[in-house]
Design a protein around this motif. Structure first.
Motif, PDB file in Angstrom:
ATOM      1  N   UNK A 126       1.581  -3.648 -13.896  1.00 29.09           N
ATOM      2  CA  UNK A 126       2.514  -4.209 -13.696  1.00 29.09           C
ATOM      3  C   UNK A 126       3.863  -3.744 -12.816  1.00 29.09           C
ATOM      4  N   UNK A 127       4.247  -2.726 -12.864  1.00 32.53           N
ATOM      5  CA  UNK A 127       4.857  -1.845 -12.030  1.00 32.53           C
ATOM      6  C   UNK A 127       4.528  -1.457 -10.286  1.00 32.53           C
ATOM      7  N   UNK A 128       5.494  -0.603  -9.781  1.00 27.51           N
ATOM      8  CA  UNK A 128       4.364  -0.562  -8.603  1.00 27.51           C
ATOM      9  C   UNK A 128       4.306   1.372  -8.934  1.00 27.51           C
ATOM     10  N   UNK A 129       3.016   1.589  -8.356  1.00 27.54           N
ATOM     11  CA  UNK A 129       3.157   3.604  -8.589  1.00 27.54           C
ATOM     12  C   UNK A 129       2.084   3.912  -7.533  1.00 27.54           C
ATOM     13  N   UNK A 130       3.214   4.824  -6.478  1.00 26.56           N
ATOM     14  CA  UNK A 130       1.989   5.600  -5.749  1.00 26.56           C
ATOM     15  C   UNK A 130       1.182   6.651  -6.823  1.00 26.56           C
ATOM     16  N   UNK A 131      -0.786   6.393  -6.017  1.00 28.57           N
ATOM     17  CA  UNK A 131      -1.308   6.883  -6.501  1.00 28.57           C
ATOM     18  C   UNK A 131      -2.195   7.310  -5.717  1.00 28.57           C
ATOM     19  N   UNK A 132      -1.536   7.567  -4.620  1.00 33.06           N
ATOM     20  CA  UNK A 132      -2.044   8.527  -3.394  1.00 33.06           C
ATOM     21  C   UNK A 132      -0.923   8.477  -2.099  1.00 33.06           C
ATOM     22  N   UNK A 133      -0.807   9.265  -0.840  1.00 30.34           N
ATOM     23  CA  UNK A 133      -0.489   9.602  -0.038  1.00 30.34           C
ATOM     24  C   UNK A 133      -0.814  10.687   0.882  1.00 30.34           C
ATOM     25  N   UNK A 134      -0.781  10.584   1.614  1.00 31.87           N
ATOM     26  CA  UNK A 134      -1.269  10.545   3.661  1.00 31.87           C
ATOM     27  C   UNK A 134       0.180  10.904   3.921  1.00 31.87           C
ATOM     28  N   UNK A 135       0.824  12.674   3.888  1.00 33.09           N
ATOM     29  CA  UNK A 135       1.605  12.960   5.484  1.00 33.09           C
ATOM     30  C   UNK A 135       0.952  14.258   6.101  1.00 33.09           C
ATOM     31  N   UNK A 136       2.014  14.080   7.131  1.00 34.13           N
ATOM     32  CA  UNK A 136       2.208  14.585   8.831  1.00 34.13           C
ATOM     33  C   UNK A 136       2.394  15.913   7.988  1.00 34.13           C
TER      34      UNK A 136
END
Length: 148
Positions: A126-136
């Motif tokens: 129901x709420x936005x959640x970060x489940x993965x990310x890619x960084x430089x």
């Protein structure tokens, strides 16, 4: 704008403000707010490798350490300069976030490091959640600017 995009934009409005607040003097830290932006378990990838972990007390302890490092190298502001949301389906999206890291280095020279992170977002709860990310290569960029 669809409801998914609206929620993702709101997530990064808040996330960006908390990040900038954490670099102020004195810092205004909200580790709980930062942790709330992440799913119960998440994965990250950078030039240093791929890692994953639970959103637990250990993670909450690392958040202020990360911002302390940014302040130590001269960080003054971290702001979202651009955001592109790509919906994948009704519950998932990729957010391309353009960050601007303003600093004053050891010699007193001010400058900016800009970079784009890619965040994978779910709204299954129901709420936005970060489940993965890619960084430089953040560390490499800081070296180029004489910050580390």
């Amino acid at each position: 704008m669809n409801p998914l995009e609206t929620k993702v934009r709101r997530l990064f409005d808040r996330y960006g403000q908390r990040s900038d607040n954490a670099l102020q003097n004195p810092p205004i830290e909200d580790s709980g707010g930062h942790a709330a932006a992440f799913a119960e378990y998440f994965v990250g990838s950078s030039p240093q490798g791929v890692f994953g972990g639970p959103n637990d007390n250990e993670f909450r302890k690392k958040i202020p350490e990360g911002f302390a490092h940014y302040r130590k190298v001269g960080g003054k502001h971290m702001t979202v300069k651009g955001l592109k949301v790509t919906p994948l389906d009704e519950l998932h999206a990729i957010a391309d976030v353009d960050w601007d890291f303003a600093y004053t280095n050891k010699e007193g020279k001010s400058g900016h490091v800009t970079f784009t992170n890619f965040y994978f977002i779910t709204i299954a709860s129901g709420e936005p959640k970060i489940f993965a990310y890619v960084t430089p290569d953040e560390e490499g960029a800081m070296k180029e600017h004489g910050l580390v």
